[in-house]
Design a protein around this motif. Structure first.
Motif, mmCIF file in Angstrom:
data_model
loop_
_atom_site.group_PDB
_atom_site.id
_atom_site.type_symbol
_atom_site.label_atom_id
_atom_site.label_comp_id
_atom_site.label_asym_id
_atom_site.label_seq_id
_atom_site.Cartn_x
_atom_site.Cartn_y
_atom_site.Cartn_z
ATOM 1 N N LEU A 95 36.229 49.112 33.375
ATOM 2 C CA LEU A 95 35.169 48.118 33.557
ATOM 3 C C LEU A 95 33.806 48.741 33.281
ATOM 4 O O LEU A 95 32.918 48.098 32.731
ATOM 5 N N SER A 101 34.455 30.916 35.370
ATOM 6 C CA SER A 101 34.088 32.134 36.099
ATOM 7 C C SER A 101 34.678 32.115 37.501
ATOM 8 O O SER A 101 35.198 33.124 37.991
ATOM 9 N N ASN A 141 38.351 32.644 37.497
ATOM 10 C CA ASN A 141 38.550 34.064 37.246
ATOM 11 C C ASN A 141 38.500 34.845 38.561
ATOM 12 O O ASN A 141 39.372 35.664 38.857
ATOM 13 N N GLY A 147 41.576 36.878 41.019
ATOM 14 C CA GLY A 147 41.441 38.184 41.658
ATOM 15 C C GLY A 147 41.689 38.109 43.154
ATOM 16 O O GLY A 147 42.390 38.950 43.729
ATOM 17 N N SER A 158 42.391 46.185 42.655
ATOM 18 C CA SER A 158 42.216 45.432 41.411
ATOM 19 C C SER A 158 41.756 44.009 41.695
ATOM 20 O O SER A 158 40.873 43.474 41.023
ATOM 21 N N ALA A 195 40.076 42.972 44.221
ATOM 22 C CA ALA A 195 38.679 42.985 44.651
ATOM 23 C C ALA A 195 37.750 43.132 43.448
ATOM 24 O O ALA A 195 36.704 42.476 43.369
ATOM 25 N N LEU A 196 38.117 43.972 42.488
ATOM 26 C CA LEU A 196 37.284 44.165 41.294
ATOM 27 C C LEU A 196 37.146 42.856 40.527
ATOM 28 O O LEU A 196 36.042 42.447 40.137
ATOM 29 N N VAL A 197 38.278 42.176 40.317
ATOM 30 C CA VAL A 197 38.251 40.934 39.543
ATOM 31 C C VAL A 197 37.526 39.841 40.328
ATOM 32 O O VAL A 197 36.740 39.069 39.767
ATOM 33 N N GLY A 198 37.767 39.806 41.638
ATOM 34 C CA GLY A 198 37.069 38.837 42.470
ATOM 35 C C GLY A 198 35.559 39.009 42.372
ATOM 36 O O GLY A 198 34.811 38.040 42.199
ATOM 37 N N ALA A 199 35.104 40.260 42.424
ATOM 38 C CA ALA A 199 33.674 40.552 42.327
ATOM 39 C C ALA A 199 33.143 40.149 40.960
ATOM 40 O O ALA A 199 32.085 39.526 40.838
ATOM 41 N N SER A 200 33.906 40.485 39.920
ATOM 42 C CA SER A 200 33.478 40.165 38.562
ATOM 43 C C SER A 200 33.284 38.658 38.382
ATOM 44 O O SER A 200 32.251 38.204 37.876
ATOM 45 N N LEU A 202 32.774 36.423 40.668
ATOM 46 C CA LEU A 202 31.672 35.909 41.488
ATOM 47 C C LEU A 202 30.319 36.199 40.845
ATOM 48 O O LEU A 202 29.422 35.368 40.850
ATOM 49 N N ILE A 203 30.183 37.402 40.265
ATOM 50 C CA ILE A 203 28.917 37.748 39.604
ATOM 51 C C ILE A 203 28.664 36.795 38.439
ATOM 52 O O ILE A 203 27.566 36.241 38.295
ATOM 53 N N LEU A 204 29.684 36.571 37.622
ATOM 54 C CA LEU A 204 29.530 35.664 36.484
ATOM 55 C C LEU A 204 29.204 34.247 36.960
ATOM 56 O O LEU A 204 28.363 33.564 36.380
#
Lengths: 464, 99
Positions: free
Chosen positions: A21, A216, A219, A223, A241, A243-248, A250-252
């Motif tokens: 990432l 988004s 997505n 996650g 993993s 958590a990473l996708v969940g964060a991604s 949410l940011i988008l």
């Protein structure tokens, strides 16, 4: 392989995901980052295959072979303009897989072949099943809208919010019952059914232009479902993993909402675009007429320009016009004209949609300029060319406090010397709001299919 | 109802979330689509759970569910990484100043 080694492999996989990432933070390192993340996945899969509990290799390998074949065909065949649909499908499948895995924990416990769920497990199963199932049907509805299998407009009906609120409350109630009685299969099935229905109900009221937010968010959900399944299995690879996708996601989601100056709640429950909102310029009372020009008229102005900014929108994707647009930019450059592309964050149907299309057409990414960087440049630009974009260039967002889109950051195309707008017709954009830009003195409309019009522009400017 | 492993997992979750936030905040809008498809492929990590579900027990419902989960998760993983790679290859082939 011993359990501790397997755990180390999961840790290695998680590290590779994070490094992957991080690679995506720059265009130069992005491909390597993606390869690192894929390597991480390979490590995790090999590790789990070496787990001594895994004995039925034919079933596992058959599943992997079938999934790989389907995934590869999808990935290699899909057109770049259909990328939002592709991402929607992948989100849905990921959510469904997580929900299925969490469900097997209950199935095994009921059949007496697995441990009775205790502690945090029932809660995690409920969360995974709820979010995963909802992600599946929500993504399928988003796919159907993007693929235009159903109308892209928001579907609204009386008492919609009340219905959704009741369905949501019912889903939570059944979840609580399930957590108290995790061995009751009827409750699990009820939860699945409610979540599947909820996914449909939550996405149908969302209009096409709000899709970047929905994609988004789904997505992020895929996650979160993986993360919850990680708690079910007590597996750190899934937790990290997910958590990473969940964060991604949410940011988008946040970036997309900010780019429309709307809150997430407003996007999800606003039913925007279903009907002309009160305030602003009502559609249907328009008495002014925007004058249509021909590509030949435009050729003269383009040929005398020193700088041109091209503003692509969803219309360019629909017309598959990205290749001729690149050709046009090259024709202009051959004449010594400076060409840049202005990319609005929510142009298109998913985050980064326009960038991908123009990259496919071989436009160097250095020419794709973000909104905040390009906006000060419109004042000193000779021609702005708007291709199939509407609300993201509507000056009402800047000036008309009564407009429903007031406050949304826009591309200031109206500040350039001349503006050409390529558009199919005078139909208003998704928000049902008339665009003041079209009636400005310095704006010239060219009606027709974007691809055909740009082709004519290429010829006209070349032979000018 | 919380026990030590769950608290440990929660700790990992929250730390991972912070790492994700820090790293992903730096991804430029240019790469938002590859970020979505790539992170999507990463969420296919659930394939690990699917393999455990399908490969462990013999001839019961969980094997069927696990098998479907493996197929879905593999489509997610293979499709996600491949399509991301396809997109990123387009971003890489920057032409010299001939255009």
């Amino acid at each position: 392989m011993s359990n501790i080694l397997i755990q180390f492999c999961y840790l290695l996989a998680a590290v590779l995901f994070i490094l992957g990432l991080r690679g995506l933070t720059s265009a130069k390192t992005a491909a390597r980052g993606n390869a690192l993340a894929a390597l991480g996945m390979l490590v995790a899969v090999v590790a789990v295959l070496l787990d001594q509990d895994v004995v039925d290799f034919p079933t596992v390998l058959a599943g992997i072979a079938l999934g790989s074949a389907l995934g590869a065909v999808l990935a290699l065949r899909i057109q770049m303009t259909a990328m939002p649909q592709m991402v929607a499908v992948l989100n849905g499948l990921g959510g469904a897989a997580s929900a299925l895995v969490a469900s097997t924990e209950i199935v095994n416990a009921v059949a007496g072949t697995g441990p009775v769920p205790e502690g945090v497990v029932p809660l995690a199963v409920a969360l995974s099943v709820l979010v995963g199932s909802l992600t599946l049907t929500g993504s399928l509805v988003a796919f159907a809208k993007l693929q235009e299998l159903v109308g892209g407009a928001a579907v609204v009906y009386p008492l919609q919010r009340t219905t959704n609120a009741l369905m949501g409350a019912a889903a939570i109630a059944v979840s609580v019952l399930f957590i108290a009685n995790p061995l009751d299969p009827a409750l699990l099935l009820g939860l699945v059914a409610l979540a599947l229905l909820l996914g449909v109900l939550l996405v149908i009221p969302i209009g096409g232009a709000d899709m970047p937010v929905v994609i988004s968010l789904l997505n992020s959900y895929s996650g979160i479902a993986a993360c919850a399944t990680g708690f079910v299995l007590d597996n750190s690879a899934l937790v990290i993993s997910g958590a990473l996708v969940g964060a991604s996601g949410l940011i988008l989601t946040k970036i997309m909402c900010d780019a429309m100056n709307r809150s997430l709640v407003n996007v999800l429950f606003g039913g925007f675009g279903a009907k002309p909102s009160a305030g602003g310029t009502e559609v249907g009372v328009e008495t002014r007429t925007a004058i249509g020009y021909t590509p030949e008229d435009a050729a003269m102005i383009f040929s005398n320009a020193r700088s041109v900014i091209i503003v692509p929108g969803y219309g360019m994707a629909v017309a598959q016009a990205q290749h001729v647009v690149r050709e046009f930019s090259e024709v202009l450059r051959e004449k010594g004209i400076r060409v840049q592309f202005a990319i609005h964050p929510v142009a298109g149907r998913m985050p980064g949609h326009m960038n991908v299309l123009l990259a496919e057409a071989n436009v160097p990414y250095e020419e794709l300029v973000e909104m905040d960087d390009i906006n000060p440049q419109f004042v000193e630009t000779d021609v702005a060319l708007v291709i199939g974009a509407n609300d993201v260039v509507n000056p009402a967002a800047r000036e008309d406090t009564a407009s429903p889109i007031y406050g949304m950051p826009i591309l200031d195309v109206d500040r350039s010397q001349h503006v050409f707008v390529l558009k199919r017709s005078m139909n208003p954009g998704f928000a049902g709001i008339q665009n003041e830009l079209f009636f400005n003195d310095n704006t010239m409309m060219i009606f027709g299919d974007a691809k055909a019009t740009v082709l004519k522009l290429v010829e006209a400017v070349r032979s000018y | 109802m919380l026990e030590v492993p769950a608290v440990a997992a929660l700790t990992i979750l929250i730390l991972a979330f912070f790492v994700g936030f820090e790293v992903i905040s730096k991804v430029p809008p240019l790469l938002h689509t590859p970020l979505m498809s790539g992170s999507n492929a990463i969420s296919g990590i659930t394939i690990v759970g699917a393999i455990l579900a399908a490969g462990t027990h013999d001839g019961d419902l969980s094997k069927v569910l696990g098998f479907i989960a493996i197929v879905f998760a593999t489509v997610n993983v293979v499709g996600g990484f491949l399509v991301t790679n396809r997109m990123l290859a387009m971003f890489q082939k920057r032409k010299p100043d001939d255009s």
